[in-house]
Design an enzyme around this catalytic site. Sequence first.
Site, PDB file in Angstrom:
ATOM      1  N   LYS A 168      -0.987   3.389  11.499  1.00  0.00           N
ATOM      2  CA  LYS A 168      -1.820   2.661  10.524  1.00  0.00           C
ATOM      3  C   LYS A 168      -2.501   1.462  11.213  1.00  0.00           C
ATOM      4  CE  LYS A 168      -3.428   1.100   6.579  1.00  0.00           C
ATOM      5  NZ  LYS A 168      -4.521   1.713   5.830  1.00  0.00           N
ATOM      6  N   LYS A 236      -4.928  -9.581   7.074  1.00  0.00           N
ATOM      7  CA  LYS A 236      -3.474  -9.355   7.198  1.00  0.00           C
ATOM      8  C   LYS A 236      -3.203  -8.238   8.206  1.00  0.00           C
ATOM      9  CE  LYS A 236      -1.741  -6.475   4.459  1.00  0.00           C
ATOM     10  NZ  LYS A 236      -1.231  -5.087   4.330  1.00  0.00           N
TER      11      LYS A 236
HETATM   12  P1  NAD Z   1      -2.229  -5.104  -4.864  1.00  0.00           P
HETATM   13  O1  NAD Z   1      -2.134  -6.556  -4.617  1.00  0.00           O
HETATM   14  O2  NAD Z   1      -3.274  -4.582  -5.792  1.00  0.00           O
HETATM   15  O3  NAD Z   1      -0.817  -4.542  -5.426  1.00  0.00           O
HETATM   16  C1  NAD Z   1       0.426  -5.047  -5.049  1.00  0.00           C
HETATM   17  C2  NAD Z   1       1.304  -5.122  -6.299  1.00  0.00           C
HETATM   18  O4  NAD Z   1       2.612  -5.566  -5.901  1.00  0.00           O
HETATM   19  C3  NAD Z   1       0.790  -6.112  -7.345  1.00  0.00           C
HETATM   20  O5  NAD Z   1       0.669  -5.461  -8.603  1.00  0.00           O
HETATM   21  C4  NAD Z   1       1.856  -7.205  -7.377  1.00  0.00           C
HETATM   22  O6  NAD Z   1       2.037  -7.781  -8.651  1.00  0.00           O
HETATM   23  C5  NAD Z   1       3.079  -6.434  -6.928  1.00  0.00           C
HETATM   24  N1  NAD Z   1       4.142  -7.279  -6.393  1.00  0.00           N
HETATM   25  C6  NAD Z   1       4.048  -8.311  -5.523  1.00  0.00           C
HETATM   26  N2  NAD Z   1       5.273  -8.798  -5.250  1.00  0.00           N
HETATM   27  C7  NAD Z   1       6.164  -8.066  -5.985  1.00  0.00           C
HETATM   28  C8  NAD Z   1       7.567  -8.105  -6.130  1.00  0.00           C
HETATM   29  N3  NAD Z   1       8.324  -9.009  -5.491  1.00  0.00           N
HETATM   30  N4  NAD Z   1       8.149  -7.200  -6.960  1.00  0.00           N
HETATM   31  C9  NAD Z   1       7.400  -6.289  -7.631  1.00  0.00           C
HETATM   32  N5  NAD Z   1       6.051  -6.215  -7.524  1.00  0.00           N
HETATM   33  C10 NAD Z   1       5.449  -7.093  -6.714  1.00  0.00           C
HETATM   34  O7  NAD Z   1      -2.352  -4.426  -3.430  1.00  0.00           O
HETATM   35  P2  NAD Z   1      -2.870  -2.946  -3.082  1.00  0.00           P
HETATM   36  O8  NAD Z   1      -4.335  -2.971  -2.818  1.00  0.00           O
HETATM   37  O9  NAD Z   1      -2.297  -1.980  -4.055  1.00  0.00           O
HETATM   38  O10 NAD Z   1      -2.185  -2.758  -1.641  1.00  0.00           O
HETATM   39  C11 NAD Z   1      -0.820  -2.462  -1.494  1.00  0.00           C
HETATM   40  C12 NAD Z   1      -0.572  -2.118  -0.023  1.00  0.00           C
HETATM   41  O11 NAD Z   1      -1.380  -0.975   0.331  1.00  0.00           O
HETATM   42  C13 NAD Z   1      -0.967  -3.227   0.961  1.00  0.00           C
HETATM   43  O12 NAD Z   1      -0.024  -3.264   2.010  1.00  0.00           O
HETATM   44  C14 NAD Z   1      -2.342  -2.784   1.471  1.00  0.00           C
HETATM   45  O13 NAD Z   1      -2.634  -3.266   2.769  1.00  0.00           O
HETATM   46  C15 NAD Z   1      -2.175  -1.278   1.472  1.00  0.00           C
HETATM   47  N6  NAD Z   1      -3.436  -0.515   1.351  1.00  0.00           N
HETATM   48  C16 NAD Z   1      -4.391  -0.901   0.457  1.00  0.00           C
HETATM   49  C17 NAD Z   1      -5.580  -0.180   0.383  1.00  0.00           C
HETATM   50  C18 NAD Z   1      -6.680  -0.584  -0.585  1.00  0.00           C
HETATM   51  O14 NAD Z   1      -7.806  -0.067  -0.443  1.00  0.00           O
HETATM   52  N7  NAD Z   1      -6.430  -1.451  -1.538  1.00  0.00           N
HETATM   53  C19 NAD Z   1      -5.779   0.931   1.207  1.00  0.00           C
HETATM   54  C20 NAD Z   1      -4.774   1.332   2.084  1.00  0.00           C
HETATM   55  C21 NAD Z   1      -3.590   0.585   2.151  1.00  0.00           C
END
Ligand code: NAD
Length: 291
Positions: A168, A236
């Site tokens: 990744k 990040k």
């Molecule tokens: P996001 O911020 O939309 O979702 C994260 C969720 O985790 C939030 O709803 C938040 O409330 C929750 N959260 C935070 N701390 C918590 C805890 N202690 N307990 C329970 N819930 C908790 O982020 P995202 O875009 O869904 O990304 C998630 C991961 O996927 C990241 O590592 C990101 O780099 C990766 N990612 C994102 C994308 C994208 O396009 N958004 C693509 C590939 C990978």
Amino acid sequence: MSTIGFIGLGIMGSPMAGHLVKAGHDVTGYDIGPKGLEKLKEAGGSAAASVAEAVSDKNVIITMLPQDEHIEQVFPEIVEHSVPGSLYIDFSTITPKTAKWTAEQGKKNGLRVLDAPVSGGENGAINAALSIMVGGSEADFAAATPIFEAVGKTFALVGGSGAGQCVKAANQLVVGGTYALVAEAILLMENLGADAAKGLDVLAGGLAGSKILELKRETMLARNFVPGFRIDLHHKDMGIILQAAREAEVSIPMGALTAQLIAAGRAMGYGSLDHSGLLLVAEALSGRGEA
Ligand code: NAD
């Protein structure tokens, strides 16, 4: 079919959990915010009030959280409350080091651990078309296959624990660097009086072609930077890449430069824009655009 505890129902986790319900799994979710929990209930899953409630009695536990610190916070609770022998799949993008730590801690406590970061963005999550790079054992990968099939199209075991996160990191390195170069190509063409739209069409069909040119050239030219994938999250990821390179004792000068361009975008106030917004950074460096 599995009983699944799904922690982190944000942009990515929410549609992924929905697909798992649709595939016939029994999904209980937990998030610190109410939005994802409501959506999961509408999709036919259940909402838990804590990590402990979400993971106890489940045979699969999934996390999709923003970064290392969230995994470090939640994972000990998962270990404490999960049933020995259950499968833990982390779809988040975190450092290979933290992924290996979860695997080691998991092993000591009878948890089978896979790091399984994804690529494909929000659309990939909504369309169950993610690419998934998996680190762990062959047996655990085989056991997780029905889960991967429900949320993704392409998935592969790329090595032992942490290897999924290494791949990744490589993915994000290429994506960030490509955006930086496409941005410079646009700037060059526009300021030399060429038709940048036609120019990018030609580039897309030749050796310079890429998925980024295919999918993003029109929105970049239109200066439409609605995310997608935010500059903040790519910042990040560049930190993860630089740390991984340091640990591997390899030099990645292009990666370091890309990291600085992304950091500049963030410092200029573009953190919540799509990472194709690197075009604004390229413009600012040449005294062009609005910046
Ligand atoms: P996001 O911020 O939309 O979702 C994260 C969720 O985790 C939030 O709803 C938040 O409330 C929750 N959260 C935070 N701390 C918590 C805890 N202690 N307990 C329970 N819930 C908790 O982020 P995202 O875009 O869904 O990304 C998630 C991961 O996927 C990241 O590592 C990101 O780099 C990766 N990612 C994102 C994308 C994208 O396009 N958004 C693509 C590939 C990978």
